[in-house]
Write a protein that holds these residues in place. Sequence first.
Motif, PDB file in Angstrom:
ATOM      1  N   UNK A  30       0.852  -1.253   0.001  1.00  0.00           N
ATOM      2  CA  UNK A  30       0.065   0.016  -0.033  1.00  0.00           C
ATOM      3  C   UNK A  30       0.976   1.259   0.047  1.00  0.00           C
ATOM      4  N   UNK A  31       2.274   1.160   0.229  1.00  0.00           N
ATOM      5  CA  UNK A  31       3.136   2.291   0.093  1.00  0.00           C
ATOM      6  C   UNK A  31       3.654   2.791  -1.473  1.00  0.00           C
ATOM      7  N   UNK A  32       3.144   1.573  -2.062  1.00  0.00           N
ATOM      8  CA  UNK A  32       3.618   1.693  -3.579  1.00  0.00           C
ATOM      9  C   UNK A  32       2.241   1.814  -4.705  1.00  0.00           C
ATOM     10  N   UNK A  33       1.275   1.364  -4.125  1.00  0.00           N
ATOM     11  CA  UNK A  33       0.027   1.226  -5.016  1.00  0.00           C
ATOM     12  C   UNK A  33      -1.194   1.627  -4.189  1.00  0.00           C
ATOM     13  N   UNK A  34      -2.149   2.009  -4.877  1.00  0.00           N
ATOM     14  CA  UNK A  34      -3.522   2.389  -4.028  1.00  0.00           C
ATOM     15  C   UNK A  34      -4.430   1.359  -4.469  1.00  0.00           C
ATOM     16  N   UNK A  35      -5.661   1.213  -4.066  1.00  0.00           N
ATOM     17  CA  UNK A  35      -6.687   0.349  -4.640  1.00  0.00           C
ATOM     18  C   UNK A  35      -6.973   0.693  -5.683  1.00  0.00           C
ATOM     19  N   UNK A  36      -7.082   2.164  -6.023  1.00  0.00           N
ATOM     20  CA  UNK A  36      -7.566   2.848  -6.985  1.00  0.00           C
ATOM     21  C   UNK A  36      -6.859   2.397  -8.208  1.00  0.00           C
TER      22      UNK A  36
END
Length: 160
Positions: free
Chosen positions: A48-54
């Motif tokens: 989650x520090x590199x990608x978002x759910x979006x």
Amino acid sequence: MVQPFEEMEGILNVESGYTGGHVENPTYEEVKSQKTGHTEAVLIEYDETRLTFDDLLEMYWQQTDPTDAMGQFMDRGDSYRPVIFYYNEAQEKAARDSKRRLENSGKYKDPIVTDIEQAQTFYRAEDEHQQFYKKNPRLYAEEKRQRQEWVNDRKQVGIE
């Protein structure tokens, strides 16, 4: 679904499996029979520090036909329906907002029928169904070609 997600920076793990049905620990053959109520799905673990759910949603919309309620490309039946599963309220909101943006974009002539549902128990598919694209490169390439032909045929008749 697996390959595009595995190739994204920040993806930790992608597993193929089944969710949403009424049979515990279903097999591929059981799910394929359309009698267990399961949907074939992928479970994606990400940093989650590199990608978002979006970011995951954006990739999802590029991999599916959101206007086809009864399958995906040549895979037909309820177990192949388009659905986004969420684990919390923030993910649900993101998924619904993303779907609304796609509906309002005018990209598709047909309605967006992708369901958005709370995640249920995920059952990992058998080993032979994990990373299918790596284990069966020729068959995967042929299926990918057939999917592209299917998409092109729909565009020619004005469906997409």
